[in-house]
Design an enzyme around this catalytic site. Structure first.
Site: not given
Ligand code: XIL
Length: 302
Positions: A127, A170
């Protein structure tokens, strides 16, 4: 095939779930986990606040419980996650740049070293991009003090720490083609062109009525795969119920199966009753471990 794991294996994929160490003493939880899933992601136990709550003091007890259980069942383990702005102990944010760089690399080396050879894929960085149309990096101690290069540095350190692990970036809200996924795409393309080690991109897949399964999910997965990385759906949950939820789950499975380099799907929990979306029912098993319509839809799509 009559389980998620065996059906996915028939397609050359894994089917995983987030696992919480605190539920491994519950018979229904464990029997469902063991029967249905071929991969496990510790839901919170490998995060920085759990593994290095104070500088240089590493605690692996809860994460070891999940890893040992998964491996005893022959499951793969996804490592989650090494460098993330959230669930980050406050001491990290208090460091100056030089110390922060040392601490980041030491954290990666220590956690990956502890599990060396036992992890299928690591979410090295989680993130790091902002939502919305800017395509900019998200503010974090790493971004703010080390600059854009922190991601590359984390991946280079990770490659050396466990050369057998696949190294993933991710994120969420990157499932469709949009400004945020474009920014991640540009980063991966740059990494591949410069030989920065990256093997996979994880698409979290947290869907709800405001953020439904995008129509261009498959196309987005494919454009990343075409850069020469594997893609994985890493934290799938879909709010809703009944046929609508089931159909959305089937859409996700079909998107993954349509992309050769989509190597597996992980749902973010075994049962609705322990979902992080406590108000919702986003998973495949209800609170009594009964199969929901979404379960049947996934099984028949596999
Ligand atoms: C969530 C866990 O499920 C919760 O138990 C915890 O309180 C907060 O984090 N993106 C991620 C996951 O990468 O680590 C998050 O997991 C969900 C969003």
């Amino acid at each position: 095939a009559d389980t998620l794991g065996s059906a996915a294996a028939g397609q050359g994929r894994y089917f995983g779930t987030a696992v919480a160490a605190s539920h491994l003493d519950e018979a229904g939880y464990v029997s469902t986990l063991n029967r249905e899933f071929t991969s496990a992601t510790p839901e919170n136990e490998m995060k920085w606040d759990a593994t290095e709550p104070s500088r240089g003091n590493f605690t692996f007890g809860a994460a070891d419980q999940v890893v040992d259980h998964a491996r005893s069942q022959g499951m793969d383990v996804r490592g989650h996650t090494l460098v993330w702005h959230s669930q980050l102990p406050s001491w990290v944010g208090g460091l100056g740049a030089a110390d922060l760089r040392t601490a980041m690399n030491n954290h990666i080396n220590s956690v990956m070293g502890h599990y060396k050879g036992q992890i299928h894929s690591w979410d090295v960085v989680n993130e790091a991009f902002q939502d919305g149309g800017s395509g900019a990096r998200r503010s974090s101690p790493f971004q703010d003090k080390l600059g854009n290069g922190f991601i590359e540095e984390a991946f280079r350190t990770a490659r050396a720490a466990d050369p057998a692990a696949k190294l993933c970036y991710n994120d969420y809200n990157t499932d469709g083609v949009n400004a945020k996924s474009n920014a991640v795409y540009d980063m991966v393309k740059d990494f591949k062109s410069r030989g920065v080690p990256i093997d996979c991109v994880g698409f979290q897949g947290h869907f709800n009525s405001n953020s439904p399964v995008p129509a261009d999910f498959r196309a987005n997965l494919q454009r990343f795969a075409d850069l020469g990385v594997d893609v994985q759906i890493t934290e799938l949950d879909i709010e809703g119920s009944g046929t609508a939820q089931a159909n959305s789950y089937a859409d996700v499975v079909e998107a993954c199966l349509a992309v050769d380099r989509c190597t597996g799907i992980t749902v973010w929990g075994v049962t609705d009753k322990y979902s992080w979306r406590s108000s919702g029912t986003p998973l495949l098993f209800d609170g009594d471990y009964q199969e929901k319509p979404a379960y049947g839809a996934v099984l028949s799509a596999l």
